[in-house]
Write an enzyme that holds these catalytic residues in place. Structure first.
Site, short mmCIF file in Angstrom:
data_model
loop_
_atom_site.label_atom_id
_atom_site.label_comp_id
_atom_site.label_asym_id
_atom_site.label_seq_id
_atom_site.Cartn_x
_atom_site.Cartn_y
_atom_site.Cartn_z
N GLU A 171 0.75 -1.19 0.13
CA GLU A 171 -0.10 -0.07 -0.07
C GLU A 171 0.91 1.08 -0.04
O GLU A 171 0.96 1.79 1.08
CB GLU A 171 -1.00 -0.14 1.13
CG GLU A 171 -1.80 -1.17 1.30
CD GLU A 171 -2.97 -0.97 2.28
OE1 GLU A 171 -2.88 -0.10 3.17
OE2 GLU A 171 -3.51 -1.93 2.45
N GLU A 358 -5.31 -8.75 1.32
CA GLU A 358 -5.88 -8.57 2.57
C GLU A 358 -7.42 -8.39 2.44
O GLU A 358 -7.72 -7.78 1.54
CB GLU A 358 -5.26 -7.23 3.20
CG GLU A 358 -3.90 -7.44 3.69
CD GLU A 358 -3.44 -5.99 4.30
OE1 GLU A 358 -4.47 -5.17 4.77
OE2 GLU A 358 -2.38 -5.94 4.33
C1 FCB Z 1 -4.45 -2.20 5.67
C2 FCB Z 1 -2.94 -2.52 6.07
C3 FCB Z 1 -2.93 -3.43 7.41
C4 FCB Z 1 -4.01 -3.51 8.27
C5 FCB Z 1 -5.14 -3.44 7.57
C6 FCB Z 1 -6.63 -3.15 8.66
O1 FCB Z 1 -4.60 -1.09 5.06
O2 FCB Z 1 -2.08 -2.98 5.09
O3 FCB Z 1 -1.54 -3.43 7.98
O4 FCB Z 1 -3.79 -2.71 9.17
O5 FCB Z 1 -5.28 -2.24 6.70
#
Ligand code: FCB
Length: 452
Positions: A171, A358
């Site tokens: 990110e 994620e």
């Molecule tokens: C993302 C991050 C991760 C975590 C989630 C909830 O943006 O990559 O580290 O904090 O959010």
């Protein structure tokens, strides 16, 4: 009464099911065994930056409990684990001396994963920049790119024989614009657009070096890609005008990262947006930035509704305050994001292989009662989102895997330990781990390769 036969929601053969974590959020041992200070270690100590003044000093103490955590994953049947390497554990000052004890820790972690039959997916950088580099300009400074190149070479050389799946950066937006324009992330500076664009450019170069390092030192079968938290537009209806509006917003909103990586240039749209504040580009930069990757990791939690406005231009719709969300106000319940995110990435950039690196949800109060944590809301969240992911696969999106965020409740950046994202509960007083109901549910999904 005739029983109704529900159609099973099956995933493709060899679909990769996993869980994800990141070093600064779980490891603790912030000053142990030669680890250098990271920008987050420093930022935590600035009053008012992190809720309740929480720090990363102990976190989940994974540095000492990694064996227990790997065994727990093994018991749950989790076969793929995405984690990050802490740059300041390897090169405590960012670019000089190597810390052998840091390398040794990750070798021990890889041993424990191997013993439990778990495949590692390694993120090179998940936001814990060595503070020594920030002191010299951090992401504003081109020297950080050279330092990252050396760091990437070091870790790929050390772990390449055992790690075949690499993510370069996590990110980019969260350590560039959120750090040097907005003040919510370290170093927490409010600087101008020209500086912010330069930080993006340096991050893109680091991604390129990550790819280069894997190609040069990764050995046979090594694969590599970026992780992006792309802005995900959701068309309000499936009619062609709304879908076209969503596509246009997708391109514009993600122009800083996906465009240069997939096209190897800053496009005319980008040039128009940044104007005179564009970054300084050196000869050869785009050859590095545009190096072909093997996959794209998408971190997707929510999306934004979009439609074709009356004038034909895309219109973004703000959500009403009462729109359902998790205990994190930013995390609106928009499962369609898991359909449109990968679909648009595949359509616009011809991304051939996509992993949801994620996806998950955060809640503040999830007590363990009688040895059980009944997080039915998380089970519902995962099931609904995975349904949309399955729909995207059915419609042809090349999605090859999915990682739940997160294995453990952990340090959730500015929200400290209040916001719990784990499928395993952590009691931060005793550090005891308890798999939640959602962990057992997810274990079943993995076992059966279908939604249950
Ligand atoms: C993302 C991050 C991760 C975590 C989630 C909830 O943006 O990559 O580290 O904090 O959010």
């Amino acid at each position: 009464m005739r029983a109704i036969q529900a159609k099973p929601i099956r995933f493709p053969r060899n679909f990769v099911w996993g869980v994800a974590t990141a070093a600064p959020q779980i490891e603790g041992a912030a000053c142990e065994d030669g680890k250098g200070e990271s920008t987050w270690d420093r930022f935590c100590r600035v009053p008012g930056k992190v809720l309740h003044g929480d720090t990363l000093d102990v976190a989940c103490d994974h540095y000492h409990r990694y064996a227990e955590d790997c065994a727990m994953m093994g018991r749950l049947g989790i076969k793929n684990y995405r984690f990050s390497i802490a740059w300041p554990r390897i090169h405590p000052q960012g670019d000089s001396a190597l810390n052998q004890k840091g390398l040794d820790f990750y070798q021990r972690l890889l041993d424990a994963l191997e013993q439990n039959g778990i495949t590692p997916w390694v993120t090179m950088f998940h936001w814990d920049l060595p503070q020594a580099l920030e002191d010299r300009g951090g992401w504003r400074w081109r020297g950080t790119v050279d330092a990252f190149a050396r760091y990437a070479d070091t870790i790929v050389r050390a772990f390449g024989p055992r790690v075949k799946h690499w993510f370069t950066l996590n990110e980019i937006q969260c350590f560039t614009s959120m750090s040097y324009r907005e003040v919510s992330r370290p170093p927490g500076l409010a600087l101008g657009e020209a500086v912010v664009n330069q930080t993006y450019h340096h991050a893109l170069l680091c991604h390129g070096h990550g790819v280069r390092a894997v190609r040069e030192q990764g050995g046979r079968g090594a694969r590599v890609g970026l992780i992006d938290n792309s802005f995900v537009p959701i068309p309000v209806t499936d009619c062609p005008a709304d879908v076209a509006a969503a596509r246009e917003v997708f391109v514009e909103a993600n122009i800083r990262v996906l465009d240069p990586i997939y096209r190897g240039e800053y496009s005319p749209v980008y040039q128009r947006i940044v104007g005179a504040d564009g970054p300084q580009v050196a000869p050869g930069d785009f050859a590095l930035i545009g190096l072909p990757t093997d996959f794209l990791g998408l971190n997707i939690y929510f999306g934004h509704f979009v439609r074709a406005g009356a004038d034909g231009r895309p219109e973004r719709l703000a959500l009403p305050a009462a729109y359902p969300h998790t205990d994190c106000a930013w995390l609106k319940l928009t499962p369609q994001s898991l359909y449109w995110g990968p679909r648009l990435a595949a359509e616009v950039y011809a991304a051939k292989s996509i992993y949801i690196s994620e996806n998950g949800c955060g809640y503040s109060d999830e007590p363990v009662v009688d040895g059980e944590c009944r997080d039915l809301h998380r089970r519902d969240y995962l099931r609904t989102y995975l349904g949309e992911l399955h729909r995207a696969i059915g419609d042809g999106a090349p999605i090859h895997g999915y990682f739940v965020w997160s294995l453990l409740d952990n340090f959730e950046w500015q929200d400290g330990y209040t916001s719990r994202f784990g499928i395993c509960h952590v009691d931060f007083a005793t550090l005891r781990r308890t798999p939640k109901l959602s962990a057992d549910w997810y274990a079943n999904v993995i076992r059966e390769n279908r939604l249950v």
